[in-house]
Design a protein around this motif. Structure first.
Motif, short mmCIF file in Angstrom:
data_model
loop_
_atom_site.label_atom_id
_atom_site.label_comp_id
_atom_site.label_asym_id
_atom_site.label_seq_id
_atom_site.Cartn_x
_atom_site.Cartn_y
_atom_site.Cartn_z
N ALA A 88 -29.71 -16.55 -21.68
CA ALA A 88 -29.79 -16.53 -23.14
C ALA A 88 -28.39 -16.29 -23.69
N VAL A 89 -27.83 -17.30 -24.34
CA VAL A 89 -26.52 -17.16 -24.96
C VAL A 89 -26.74 -16.57 -26.34
N ALA A 90 -26.24 -15.34 -26.54
CA ALA A 90 -26.49 -14.61 -27.78
C ALA A 90 -25.50 -14.96 -28.88
N SER A 91 -24.26 -15.28 -28.49
CA SER A 91 -23.22 -15.62 -29.46
C SER A 91 -22.18 -16.48 -28.76
N GLN A 92 -21.09 -16.74 -29.44
CA GLN A 92 -20.04 -17.56 -28.84
C GLN A 92 -19.46 -16.95 -27.58
N ASN A 93 -19.52 -15.62 -27.48
CA ASN A 93 -18.92 -14.99 -26.30
C ASN A 93 -19.76 -13.90 -25.65
N GLU A 94 -21.06 -13.90 -25.89
CA GLU A 94 -21.95 -12.94 -25.24
C GLU A 94 -23.21 -13.64 -24.78
N ALA A 95 -23.67 -13.25 -23.58
CA ALA A 95 -24.89 -13.85 -23.03
C ALA A 95 -25.54 -12.86 -22.07
N VAL A 96 -26.81 -13.13 -21.78
CA VAL A 96 -27.58 -12.32 -20.82
C VAL A 96 -28.30 -13.28 -19.88
N ALA A 97 -28.31 -12.93 -18.61
CA ALA A 97 -29.12 -13.67 -17.63
C ALA A 97 -29.98 -12.65 -16.91
N SER A 98 -31.24 -12.95 -16.77
CA SER A 98 -32.13 -12.02 -16.05
C SER A 98 -33.10 -12.81 -15.19
N GLY A 99 -33.49 -12.16 -14.11
CA GLY A 99 -34.42 -12.78 -13.19
C GLY A 99 -34.83 -11.77 -12.13
N LEU A 100 -35.38 -12.27 -11.06
CA LEU A 100 -35.89 -11.40 -9.99
C LEU A 100 -34.90 -11.34 -8.84
N HIS A 101 -34.74 -10.14 -8.31
CA HIS A 101 -33.86 -9.87 -7.18
C HIS A 101 -34.74 -9.32 -6.06
N ILE A 112 -38.40 -5.66 -4.67
CA ILE A 112 -38.16 -6.68 -5.66
C ILE A 112 -38.00 -5.98 -7.01
N ARG A 113 -36.99 -6.38 -7.75
CA ARG A 113 -36.69 -5.77 -9.04
C ARG A 113 -36.23 -6.85 -10.00
N THR A 114 -36.19 -6.48 -11.26
CA THR A 114 -35.59 -7.35 -12.25
C THR A 114 -34.09 -7.06 -12.26
N LEU A 115 -33.29 -8.11 -12.23
CA LEU A 115 -31.84 -7.99 -12.31
C LEU A 115 -31.40 -8.56 -13.65
N GLU A 116 -30.64 -7.78 -14.40
CA GLU A 116 -30.11 -8.25 -15.68
C GLU A 116 -28.59 -8.19 -15.62
#
Length: 136
Positions: A88-101, A112-116
């Motif tokens: 998820a790109v929040a702005s021109q220079n900030e983003a978040v990626a999350s998924g399973l680890h 197994i955990r969520t990795l952000e």
């Protein structure tokens, strides 16, 4: 769904920023998978805050993170898988990626955990500024 050799994404990265972030994630995954921890350093900003399972849940710097992984007796025998990532790109220079680890040690399923991962766009591209694990 988990893939052993690459990260799986819930939504295919399509914008230039999403593709660049996905490439950083792939480098991160490859460095961990190959236990080539020096490759991790340039993927993080200098002031990155890393919440690490290997550091017993403490928040550490990128240099401390690499040293902890190098010194861990389990690291050479561990396997990780990353899957179901969403960017998820929040702005021109900030983003978040999350998924399973998912990780295992000596071939035995460990957890197994969520990795952000939070990203910041710099002149070198999208770099990781924060890394957190959350229980499912």
């Amino acid at each position: 769904m988990f893939f052993r050799e690459k990260i799986s994404f819930l939504e295919k990265p399509v914008t230039r920023d999403e593709i660049s972030i996905a490439e950083t994630l792939e480098l991160f995954f490859r460095a961990l998978q190959r236990h080539d921890y020096e490759l991790l350093l340039p993927l993080f900003t200098g002031d990155a805050r890393i919440h690490s399972i290997a550091a017993e849940g403490r928040t550490v710097s990128r240099e401390e993170f690499v040293e902890i992984l190098k010194g861990s007796p389990y690291a050479p025998e561990s396997t990780i898988r990353l899957g179901n990532f969403r960017i998820a790109v929040a702005s021109q220079n900030e983003a978040v990626a999350s998924g399973l680890h998912q990780y295992s040690i000596r071939g035995i399923f460990s957890g197994i955990r969520t990795l952000e991962l939070r990203f910041k766009k710099e002149h070198r591209g999208w770099l990781i500024t924060e890394m957190h694990y959350y229980a499912l």
